[in-house]
Design a protein around this motif. Structure first.
Motif, PDB file in Angstrom:
ATOM      1  N   LYS A  79       0.845  -1.195   0.000  1.00 28.02           N
ATOM      2  CA  LYS A  79       0.000   0.000   0.000  1.00 28.02           C
ATOM      3  C   LYS A  79       0.891   1.260   0.000  1.00 28.02           C
ATOM      4  O   LYS A  79       1.793   1.383   0.830  1.00 28.02           O
ATOM      5  CB  LYS A  79      -0.885  -0.009   1.238  1.00 28.02           C
ATOM      6  CG  LYS A  79      -1.885   1.118   1.261  1.00 28.02           C
ATOM      7  CD  LYS A  79      -2.769   1.044   2.500  1.00 28.02           C
ATOM      8  CE  LYS A  79      -3.569   2.330   2.631  1.00 28.02           C
ATOM      9  NZ  LYS A  79      -4.295   2.348   3.926  1.00 28.02           N
ATOM     10  N   GLU A 123       1.731   0.298 -10.584  1.00 26.90           N
ATOM     11  CA  GLU A 123       0.745   0.778  -9.611  1.00 26.90           C
ATOM     12  C   GLU A 123      -0.613   0.172  -9.945  1.00 26.90           C
ATOM     13  O   GLU A 123      -0.982   0.082 -11.110  1.00 26.90           O
ATOM     14  CB  GLU A 123       0.656   2.307  -9.651  1.00 26.90           C
ATOM     15  CG  GLU A 123       1.831   2.965  -8.937  1.00 26.90           C
ATOM     16  CD  GLU A 123       1.640   4.482  -8.790  1.00 26.90           C
ATOM     17  OE1 GLU A 123       0.487   4.923  -8.608  1.00 26.90           O
ATOM     18  OE2 GLU A 123       2.661   5.194  -8.866  1.00 26.90           O
ATOM     19  N   GLN A 125      -4.859  -0.196  -8.313  1.00 26.05           N
ATOM     20  CA  GLN A 125      -5.845   0.254  -7.332  1.00 26.05           C
ATOM     21  C   GLN A 125      -6.515  -0.975  -6.728  1.00 26.05           C
ATOM     22  O   GLN A 125      -6.988  -1.862  -7.442  1.00 26.05           O
ATOM     23  CB  GLN A 125      -6.906   1.133  -8.022  1.00 26.05           C
ATOM     24  CG  GLN A 125      -6.348   2.427  -8.626  1.00 26.05           C
ATOM     25  CD  GLN A 125      -5.789   3.382  -7.573  1.00 26.05           C
ATOM     26  OE1 GLN A 125      -6.395   3.584  -6.523  1.00 26.05           O
ATOM     27  NE2 GLN A 125      -4.614   3.947  -7.864  1.00 26.05           N
ATOM     28  N   ASP A 127      -9.414  -1.759  -3.780  1.00 32.66           N
ATOM     29  CA  ASP A 127     -10.403  -1.142  -2.878  1.00 32.66           C
ATOM     30  C   ASP A 127     -10.259   0.378  -2.851  1.00 32.66           C
ATOM     31  O   ASP A 127     -10.340   0.997  -1.781  1.00 32.66           O
ATOM     32  CB  ASP A 127     -10.268  -1.690  -1.442  1.00 32.66           C
ATOM     33  CG  ASP A 127     -10.487  -3.207  -1.376  1.00 32.66           C
ATOM     34  OD1 ASP A 127     -11.167  -3.736  -2.294  1.00 32.66           O
ATOM     35  OD2 ASP A 127      -9.941  -3.816  -0.449  1.00 32.66           O
ATOM     36  N   GLY A 128      -9.990   0.949  -4.010  1.00 37.29           N
ATOM     37  CA  GLY A 128      -9.890   2.411  -4.102  1.00 37.29           C
ATOM     38  C   GLY A 128      -8.603   2.984  -3.536  1.00 37.29           C
ATOM     39  O   GLY A 128      -8.469   4.199  -3.435  1.00 37.29           O
ATOM     40  N   GLU A 129      -7.683   2.135  -3.155  1.00 35.70           N
ATOM     41  CA  GLU A 129      -6.427   2.649  -2.617  1.00 35.70           C
ATOM     42  C   GLU A 129      -5.259   2.247  -3.519  1.00 35.70           C
ATOM     43  O   GLU A 129      -5.242   1.143  -4.061  1.00 35.70           O
ATOM     44  CB  GLU A 129      -6.185   2.103  -1.203  1.00 35.70           C
ATOM     45  CG  GLU A 129      -7.202   2.674  -0.224  1.00 35.70           C
ATOM     46  CD  GLU A 129      -6.945   2.187   1.197  1.00 35.70           C
ATOM     47  OE1 GLU A 129      -6.983   3.031   2.101  1.00 35.70           O
ATOM     48  OE2 GLU A 129      -6.707   0.989   1.417  1.00 35.70           O
ATOM     49  N   THR A 130      -4.269   3.178  -3.639  1.00 34.82           N
ATOM     50  CA  THR A 130      -3.156   2.931  -4.535  1.00 34.82           C
ATOM     51  C   THR A 130      -2.182   1.936  -3.912  1.00 34.82           C
ATOM     52  O   THR A 130      -1.775   2.084  -2.754  1.00 34.82           O
ATOM     53  CB  THR A 130      -2.415   4.247  -4.823  1.00 34.82           C
ATOM     54  OG1 THR A 130      -3.334   5.160  -5.412  1.00 34.82           O
ATOM     55  CG2 THR A 130      -1.243   4.022  -5.799  1.00 34.82           C
ATOM     56  N   HIS A 131      -1.865   0.929  -4.676  1.00 40.52           N
ATOM     57  CA  HIS A 131      -0.851  -0.041  -4.262  1.00 40.52           C
ATOM     58  C   HIS A 131       0.225  -0.121  -5.342  1.00 40.52           C
ATOM     59  O   HIS A 131      -0.010   0.248  -6.482  1.00 40.52           O
ATOM     60  CB  HIS A 131      -1.468  -1.438  -4.065  1.00 40.52           C
ATOM     61  CG  HIS A 131      -2.287  -1.536  -2.827  1.00 40.52           C
ATOM     62  ND1 HIS A 131      -3.466  -0.805  -2.639  1.00 40.52           N
ATOM     63  CD2 HIS A 131      -2.107  -2.294  -1.708  1.00 40.52           C
ATOM     64  CE1 HIS A 131      -3.951  -1.105  -1.455  1.00 40.52           C
ATOM     65  NE2 HIS A 131      -3.158  -2.010  -0.864  1.00 40.52           N
TER      66      HIS A 131
END
Lengths: 421, 421
Positions: A79, A123, A125, A127-131
Motif C-alpha cells: 500500500k 501501480e 488500485q 479497494d480504491g487505494e493505490t498499491h
C-alpha cells in the motif's frame, strides 16, 4: 679575458635553487573564481556524505521483509502511504506491507530498508487505494546509498597545494566553502635583454629579431600558476640596466631575465649580480640547451638568468623556475614528473651533455610515444607550439634510436612529484 | 502514468547534439592575455625564421677555406677585423685570413661561411694586431643557423581553434601579433534544479544537500574554454521555472540545467521543453551514469538537461557540452580523445549499459594505467577530485578485471580529435 665556467649537473643545479624556495601567503576568494588556483589549506569534510541514508533512484521505499514471497508468478501489492520529494522528509514510520513513493536523492523513511526502482513496479488500485506491485524479493540495503559511504566527516579530501580542478570545486561546494582559502600566486617579473631584440610591433630590421621570449615566459608563468609582470627590455647602458634589475627586485617575488648571461661582450648580467652583491648559485650547467642558465639569490630572493635562446629559455624556466613557483603555492609535489616513453624518431648524433628536447607526447596502443617537434636547435621556435613534454636524453657517447625507451618530462601535468627525477 | 523512454546509444546522442553545434565570432585581444584562449584564425608566418643567416654561438665568424690547414699542431691565426653584437650588422666583406668576433644571434657577415665557438679559440697579438688562433679545420656551414631553416614565410604554424599554450604565444610574438585574433568564448548559463538543494552557505538540513553541481559545472565550463554564468536555482513553482529558462535563453549561447530531467514527479524540464516548443533530441541514453541526460534545441540554441547526480552531471557535460563549446571556439578537433589503458582495478559486476567511470590516469613503465577513483556510484563526490579521465566500459554480460585493456577518455588534453570515439 674569457671567463672559464665550470659546469655542474642539472640535478645539482635544481637542488641549489630549491634551497631558496619558500611558501607564500594564503588568501580567500569566492568559489566561482577558484578554478585554476591552488588550495591554500587542506580541504576537510565538515559532514558525512551522504548525510543520511538516501535513495539513488526514483522508485518506492519498502521493507525488504515484506517482499520475501514476491515473484513474477506471485507479485505482492504494497500500500502506497505517501511520497517523498527530494529534499523533503517522511515524518511517519512505514509499517508492514506499506511502501512510500521516493524520488532520487531523498531520505529513506523510517522502517524502510530497500528501494525498488520505478521501472520494476506497477501501480494498481485495490479497494480504491493505490498499491504498488512488487515482482521479486529484495535484500535489506538494496538500492540504498548509506550515510557516510562516500565521505566521512573530517576526511581530508585534497591537501593544500592541490590544483583546483572541477572535481575539487564540487567538493568545495559540497562542504560549504563559499569562500576558498587559496595560495597567493607569486609575482614574477620579466626583463628581456639583448640589443638584437625588436619590440613585438616594430618592423623587422637586418640583424634583429622580435622579442618572443618575454611573451613565451609570460605564458609559462601563468601555466605554472603565478602572476607575470613584464617589465620591459634592457637598455644598452650598463648602469641603467643595473638600476632596472635593482628596482624590479622591489616589486616581485622572483625575477626572470632572458638573455645576457652568456660570455659575450654585451652580456651584462654577471656584472649586475656582482654589483648587487647577489650570491650566484651557478652559471654553467652540463645540459643542452640552456648551459649558460645562471641563478642567483639576493637576500633570499631568486634571480633567474635564463638564456636568450627561445628553447633554452623555455627549458630553463620549466626545470628551475616552475618548482620554485609551485613551492610558493604550497605544493608538496613541486617537480615536473619524469615518465618512460618510446622514442618516436632517431637522434643518431651523440652528445656529451644531457639534453632536454622539446617534444610531443602521444599515445599508441596504450604506450607513451615521444616525438621531437621540429628542429633540434636551441633557436627553433616552430617546434614549441606542439610541445607538451621535454625529452630527456642523458649525455654520452652514443646516439638514440627510434623505438628506444627514454625519459620524458610532462609539462602539462598538474600533479607533479616530490623529487627532481 | 510513467513515461516510458527509449534509450539511444551514446554515440548517436553525441551525433544528434553536434548537428546543432556552430562556430562563434572572432575578436582581438592583446598578446599578454592570449594564453588559455583559442586561435580565431590560422597563425601564419610573415617572414622566414631565421630572417638571416645567424650565429647560434658566441665566437668568431670565419671563412672555412682559410682553416683547411689548421690543426692542433699547426694553429692558424686569423686577423680580427671587427665585432658584431647581436642586433648590429657588419658592413664590410670579410677577406682572406680575417675573422670577425660575433655574438649569439648576430647576422653572419658577408664573406664568412662558418662560426668557431669562442671556447675553441685563443686570442693572440701579432705585430700589435689582434688575431684569433684556430686549431682545426671547418666546413662551409659549420655553426650557422640558416635563413628560413626553422620557419618559411607563409607557413601555417598553428590552425584556428588551437589552444594557445606558451609555445603558441612565442610564435605569435615572433610573427608580430601584438594583438591576437581569438575565438569568442561562448557564454554558457547554468540553472540548478532540485528542491533538495541548499545554497552553498546554508546550514545542513535533514533530507537536503548543498548544491555542488552548479559550481562543478561552472569550473568544467571554464576548463572547456567557455564563460559560465550561474543563473541560480529553480523555484518550486512550474510557471516561475518556465519563465527562468525562457529568460535565460535570451542571455546565453547555450543553457545547462542540472537535475529535473528524470521521470520523478518534481522533474519539470520535460514539460518546460514542451511549453517552449523545443525539439527534444533525446531523453534517454543507454549509458551509466547519466541515462536521463536530455538535450533539446530551440531555434538552433542547445539546452543541455544534465542529470542531478554529480557524476552523471560531470560525465554528461564532458560528452555532450564540451564538443559543442570547442566547435564554437573553431576547433576542428572538438571531441575528447579516447586512448587505450590498462585497467588498474577489478570491475567484476557486469552491466548491460555502457559505463563512463571517473578514474585517474597514471603511467607505469611507459604504459597508461587507469584506476577508478573512489566509489562507482553516480552520487559519489569524493572520487571527482582525482579524476582526469573517464573509463569507458562497454555494456555486456561480463565484468572487467584488473590488467585488461580498456578505453579511456582524456579530460585534460587540449588537442582533441575529429570524431567521437
Amino acid at each position: 679575458m674569457v671567463e672559464r665556467r665550470k659546469p655542474i649537473k642539472v640535478g645539482e643545479a635544481v637542488e641549489r635553487t630549491m634551497q631558496y624556495a619558500i611558501s607564500g601567503d594564503v588568501r580567500s576568494i569566492s568559489i566561482e573564481e577558484a578554478y585554476g588556483h591552488f588550495l591554500g589549506e587542506d580541504l576537510v569534510a565538515d559532514h558525512d556524505v551522504p548525510l543520511f541514508n538516501r535513495s539513488p533512484y526514483d522508485g518506492f521505499a519498502i521493507r525488504s521483509e515484506d517482499t520475501k514471497a514476491a515473484s513474477r508468478e506471485n507479485p505482492l501489492p504494497l500500500k502506497v502511504v505517501g511520497e517523498i520529494g527530494a529534499g523533503s522528509v517522511f515524518s511517519e514510520t512505514v509499517r508492514e506491507n506499506q511502501a512510500v513513493r521516493i524520488m532520487t536523492g531523498a531520505q529513506i523513511p523510517d522502517g524502510c530498508d530497500a528501494v525498488v526502482m520505478l521501472e520494476l513496479t506497477k501501480e494498481v488500485q485495490i479497494d480504491g487505494e493505490t498499491h504498488v506491485r512488487i515482482k521479486r524479493s529484495f535484500q535489506s540495503g538494496d538500492n540504498i546509498s548509506y550515510k557516510g559511504e562516500d565521505v566521512k566527516k573530517l576526511d581530508v579530501l585534497a591537501v593544500k597545494g592541490t590544483f583546483i580542478n572541477p572535481g575539487v570545486v564540487a567538493l568545495l561546494a559540497t562542504f560549504g566553502y563559499k569562500h576558498v582559502p587559496v595560495s597567493q600566486k607569486p609575482t614574477v617579473g620579466i626583463i628581456a635583454t639583448g640589443s638584437e631584440l625588436l619590440k613585438i610591433d616594430e618592423p623587422l630590421q637586418p640583424g634583429k629579431i622580435r622579442n618572443s621570449n618575454a611573451y613565451m615566459i609570460h605564458a609559462q608563468i601563468k601555466r605554472a600558476g603565478a602572476t607575470p609582470i613584464y617589465l620591459g627590455q634592457f637598455s644598452d647602458d650598463f648602469s641603467t640596466c643595473y638600476q632596472q634589475v635593482h628596482d624590479a627586485l622591489e616589486k616581485v617575488d622572483f625575477l626572470i631575465t632572458t638573455g645576457g648571461v652568456s660570455v659575450g661582450d654585451y652580456d651584462y648580467l654577471p656584472d649586475i649580480y656582482k654589483k648587487l652583491g647577489a650570491n650566484v648559485l651557478f652559471n654553467k650547467i652540463g645540459m643542452r640547451p640552456g648551459s649558460v642558465t645562471t641563478i642567483a639569490e639576493l637576500d633570499g630572493k631568486l634571480l633567474f638568468g635564463l638564456s636568450g635562446n627561445p628553447s633554452a629559455c623555455y627549458v630553463g624556466f620549466e626545470l628551475f623556475t616552475r618548482p620554485v613557483i609551485r613551492t610558493f603555492l604550497h605544493c608538496s609535489n613541486p617537480y615536473l614528473k619524469f615518465e618512460k616513453a618510446i622514442l618516436g624518431a632517431n637522434f643518431p648524433k651523440p652528445n656529451p651533455f644531457d639534453r632536454f628536447v622539446r617534444a610531443h607526447l602521444g599515445y599508441e596502443g596504450g604506450r607513451l610515444v615521444a616525438t621531437p617537434t621540429g628542429l633540434d636547435k636551441s633557436s627553433a621556435v616552430s617546434s614549441l607550439a606542439l610541445s607538451n613534454i621535454l625529452l630527456y636524453l642523458p649525455g654520452g657517447t652514443r646516439g638514440y634510436e627510434k623505438g628506444m625507451e627514454v625519459d620524458v618530462v610532462l609539462l602539462e601535468d598538474q600533479e607533479g612529484t616530490t623529487n627532481f627525477k
